[in-house]
Design a protein around this motif. Structure first.
Motif, PDB file in Angstrom:
ATOM      1  N   PRO A   7       0.891  -1.325  -0.153  1.00 36.51           N
ATOM      2  CA  PRO A   7      -0.025  -0.030  -0.002  1.00 36.51           C
ATOM      3  C   PRO A   7       0.894   1.383  -0.079  1.00 36.51           C
ATOM      4  O   PRO A   7       0.416   2.351  -0.525  1.00 36.51           O
ATOM      5  CB  PRO A   7      -0.835  -0.199   1.453  1.00 36.51           C
ATOM      6  CG  PRO A   7      -0.954  -1.613   1.400  1.00 36.51           C
ATOM      7  CD  PRO A   7       0.445  -2.183   0.888  1.00 36.51           C
ATOM      8  N   GLU A   8       2.096   1.306   0.610  1.00 37.56           N
ATOM      9  CA  GLU A   8       2.753   2.466   0.630  1.00 37.56           C
ATOM     10  C   GLU A   8       3.471   2.702  -0.703  1.00 37.56           C
ATOM     11  O   GLU A   8       4.131   3.861  -0.961  1.00 37.56           O
ATOM     12  CB  GLU A   8       3.819   2.624   1.839  1.00 37.56           C
ATOM     13  CG  GLU A   8       4.808   1.643   1.666  1.00 37.56           C
ATOM     14  CD  GLU A   8       4.622   0.209   2.104  1.00 37.56           C
ATOM     15  OE1 GLU A   8       5.508  -0.598   2.318  1.00 37.56           O
ATOM     16  OE2 GLU A   8       3.299  -0.128   2.733  1.00 37.56           O
ATOM     17  N   VAL A  26       0.118  -7.717 -12.167  1.00 35.36           N
ATOM     18  CA  VAL A  26       0.624  -6.841 -11.252  1.00 35.36           C
ATOM     19  C   VAL A  26      -0.313  -6.879  -9.996  1.00 35.36           C
ATOM     20  O   VAL A  26      -1.755  -6.724 -10.356  1.00 35.36           O
ATOM     21  CB  VAL A  26       0.768  -5.466 -11.503  1.00 35.36           C
ATOM     22  CG1 VAL A  26       1.101  -4.528 -10.270  1.00 35.36           C
ATOM     23  CG2 VAL A  26       1.950  -5.198 -12.540  1.00 35.36           C
ATOM     24  N   LEU A  27       0.019  -7.348  -8.937  1.00 31.97           N
ATOM     25  CA  LEU A  27      -0.867  -7.501  -7.791  1.00 31.97           C
ATOM     26  C   LEU A  27      -0.791  -6.225  -6.879  1.00 31.97           C
ATOM     27  O   LEU A  27       0.200  -6.018  -6.199  1.00 31.97           O
ATOM     28  CB  LEU A  27      -0.344  -8.817  -7.054  1.00 31.97           C
ATOM     29  CG  LEU A  27      -1.397  -9.237  -5.954  1.00 31.97           C
ATOM     30  CD1 LEU A  27      -0.873 -10.589  -5.666  1.00 31.97           C
ATOM     31  CD2 LEU A  27      -1.238  -8.382  -4.717  1.00 31.97           C
ATOM     32  N   CYS A  28      -1.975  -5.682  -6.635  1.00 26.41           N
ATOM     33  CA  CYS A  28      -2.140  -4.364  -5.776  1.00 26.41           C
ATOM     34  C   CYS A  28      -2.504  -4.982  -4.432  1.00 26.41           C
ATOM     35  O   CYS A  28      -3.598  -5.412  -4.392  1.00 26.41           O
ATOM     36  CB  CYS A  28      -2.887  -3.519  -6.483  1.00 26.41           C
ATOM     37  SG  CYS A  28      -3.287  -2.105  -5.250  1.00 26.41           S
ATOM     38  N   MET A  29      -1.613  -4.877  -3.553  1.00 25.66           N
ATOM     39  CA  MET A  29      -2.143  -5.338  -2.008  1.00 25.66           C
ATOM     40  C   MET A  29      -2.958  -4.082  -1.495  1.00 25.66           C
ATOM     41  O   MET A  29      -2.854  -3.156  -1.499  1.00 25.66           O
ATOM     42  CB  MET A  29      -0.963  -5.487  -1.097  1.00 25.66           C
ATOM     43  CG  MET A  29      -0.060  -6.465  -1.389  1.00 25.66           C
ATOM     44  SD  MET A  29      -0.718  -7.964  -1.166  1.00 25.66           S
ATOM     45  CE  MET A  29      -1.033  -8.237   0.251  1.00 25.66           C
ATOM     46  N   ARG A  77      -5.520   3.292  -6.322  1.00 25.24           N
ATOM     47  CA  ARG A  77      -4.313   2.843  -6.942  1.00 25.24           C
ATOM     48  C   ARG A  77      -4.692   1.683  -8.126  1.00 25.24           C
ATOM     49  O   ARG A  77      -3.978   1.815  -9.047  1.00 25.24           O
ATOM     50  CB  ARG A  77      -3.771   2.141  -5.460  1.00 25.24           C
ATOM     51  CG  ARG A  77      -3.331   3.176  -4.795  1.00 25.24           C
ATOM     52  CD  ARG A  77      -2.711   2.610  -3.332  1.00 25.24           C
ATOM     53  NE  ARG A  77      -1.598   1.696  -3.466  1.00 25.24           N
ATOM     54  CZ  ARG A  77      -1.749   0.323  -3.078  1.00 25.24           C
ATOM     55  NH1 ARG A  77      -2.593  -0.025  -2.542  1.00 25.24           N
ATOM     56  NH2 ARG A  77      -0.453  -0.283  -3.249  1.00 25.24           N
ATOM     57  N   VAL A  78      -5.815   1.100  -8.061  1.00 26.61           N
ATOM     58  CA  VAL A  78      -6.073  -0.063  -9.108  1.00 26.61           C
ATOM     59  C   VAL A  78      -6.371   0.995 -10.392  1.00 26.61           C
ATOM     60  O   VAL A  78      -5.886   0.462 -11.397  1.00 26.61           O
ATOM     61  CB  VAL A  78      -7.094  -0.742  -8.668  1.00 26.61           C
ATOM     62  CG1 VAL A  78      -7.591  -1.706  -9.726  1.00 26.61           C
ATOM     63  CG2 VAL A  78      -6.702  -1.843  -7.577  1.00 26.61           C
ATOM     64  N   ALA A  79      -7.190   1.977 -10.159  1.00 29.51           N
ATOM     65  CA  ALA A  79      -7.456   2.828 -11.431  1.00 29.51           C
ATOM     66  C   ALA A  79      -6.241   3.253 -12.106  1.00 29.51           C
ATOM     67  O   ALA A  79      -6.141   3.275 -13.256  1.00 29.51           O
ATOM     68  CB  ALA A  79      -8.508   3.769 -10.993  1.00 29.51           C
ATOM     69  N   VAL A 123      -5.717  -8.228  -7.068  1.00 30.32           N
ATOM     70  CA  VAL A 123      -5.957  -7.513  -6.034  1.00 30.32           C
ATOM     71  C   VAL A 123      -6.063  -8.433  -4.748  1.00 30.32           C
ATOM     72  O   VAL A 123      -6.687  -9.227  -4.699  1.00 30.32           O
ATOM     73  CB  VAL A 123      -7.096  -6.594  -5.756  1.00 30.32           C
ATOM     74  CG1 VAL A 123      -7.228  -5.515  -4.480  1.00 30.32           C
ATOM     75  CG2 VAL A 123      -7.037  -5.619  -6.904  1.00 30.32           C
ATOM     76  N   ASP A 124      -5.377  -8.165  -3.595  1.00 31.40           N
ATOM     77  CA  ASP A 124      -5.310  -9.068  -2.544  1.00 31.40           C
ATOM     78  C   ASP A 124      -5.499  -8.109  -1.205  1.00 31.40           C
ATOM     79  O   ASP A 124      -4.535  -7.437  -0.932  1.00 31.40           O
ATOM     80  CB  ASP A 124      -3.877  -9.778  -2.662  1.00 31.40           C
ATOM     81  CG  ASP A 124      -3.877 -10.935  -1.590  1.00 31.40           C
ATOM     82  OD1 ASP A 124      -4.747 -11.149  -0.491  1.00 31.40           O
ATOM     83  OD2 ASP A 124      -2.637 -11.320  -1.348  1.00 31.40           O
ATOM     84  N   GLY A 125      -6.523  -8.608  -0.330  1.00 39.14           N
ATOM     85  CA  GLY A 125      -6.389  -8.124   0.928  1.00 39.14           C
ATOM     86  C   GLY A 125      -8.014  -7.531   1.074  1.00 39.14           C
ATOM     87  O   GLY A 125      -8.258  -6.482   0.585  1.00 39.14           O
ATOM     88  N   GLY A 126      -8.761  -8.303   1.933  1.00 43.86           N
ATOM     89  CA  GLY A 126     -10.049  -7.738   2.245  1.00 43.86           C
ATOM     90  C   GLY A 126     -11.077  -7.879   1.119  1.00 43.86           C
ATOM     91  O   GLY A 126     -12.117  -7.043   1.127  1.00 43.86           O
ATOM     92  N   ILE A 127     -10.888  -8.628   0.153  1.00 45.18           N
ATOM     93  CA  ILE A 127     -11.823  -8.752  -0.890  1.00 45.18           C
ATOM     94  C   ILE A 127     -13.170  -9.383  -0.449  1.00 45.18           C
ATOM     95  O   ILE A 127     -12.933 -10.256   0.188  1.00 45.18           O
ATOM     96  CB  ILE A 127     -11.198  -9.258  -2.135  1.00 45.18           C
ATOM     97  CG1 ILE A 127     -10.190  -8.574  -2.610  1.00 45.18           C
ATOM     98  CG2 ILE A 127     -12.240  -9.704  -3.136  1.00 45.18           C
ATOM     99  CD1 ILE A 127     -10.572  -7.115  -3.313  1.00 45.18           C
ATOM    100  N   GLY A 128     -14.256  -9.044  -0.947  1.00 45.82           N
ATOM    101  CA  GLY A 128     -15.337  -9.651  -0.349  1.00 45.82           C
ATOM    102  C   GLY A 128     -16.533  -9.058  -1.188  1.00 45.82           C
ATOM    103  O   GLY A 128     -16.556  -8.226  -1.983  1.00 45.82           O
TER     104      GLY A 128
END
Length: 141
Positions: free
Chosen positions: A43-44, A60-63, A81-83, A97-102
């Motif tokens: 994220p940073e 590319v994997l955006c955390m 960031r994804v956009a 994308v990885d993290g908190g996906i629901g």
């Protein structure tokens, strides 16, 4: 560890931008072993920095959480960031994308430009795993 992944039947590896000093060498070694290559970024790290380092990868994997443990809440700033990443990368390059996906955010993440999603707790943390997966699919429709 790439040799072990390939020998075990794995077909790809994803490495963190922040953990590698020589990304082109890492990409070359993975390709020598006929592995697909992904580049993850935290994220940073800016989307622009990730895009500049993405030459030679398949995704590319955006955390969308800070790496470390499952069950963290999705960081909403990941949408932007994804956009931005989608604008900077070639259309054929996958964004994961990885993290908190629901079910409450997967569609917005997809609409921002992601086409691959890592869903851990939102599936495996549920009593009915099959239903949890179906809810993610339904949220994308």
């Amino acid at each position: 560890h790439f040799e072990s992944v390939a020998e075990a039947g794995g077909d790809s590896v994803t490495v963190h931008l922040e953990a590698c000093d020589d990304l082109p060498a890492v990409y070359r070694r993975a390709r020598e072993l006929e592995l697909g290559v992904g580049l993850a970024f935290n994220p940073e790290t800016s989307a622009a920095d990730a895009a500049r380092a993405a030459d030679g990868v398949d995704l590319v994997l955006c955390m969308s959480i800070n790496p470390g443990y499952s069950g963290q809440k999705f960081m909403p700033e990941a949408i932007g960031r994804v956009a931005e990443l989608r604008e900077l990368l070639d259309d054929e390059l996958h964004i994961q994308v990885d993290g908190g996906i629901g079910p409450d955010n997967i569609r917005e993440v997809r609409d921002a430009g992601a086409d691959l999603f890592v869903a851990g707790t939102s599936i495996f943390g549920q009593e009915d795993i099959t239903r949890a997966y179906q809810q993610l699919v339904e949220a994308l429709q």
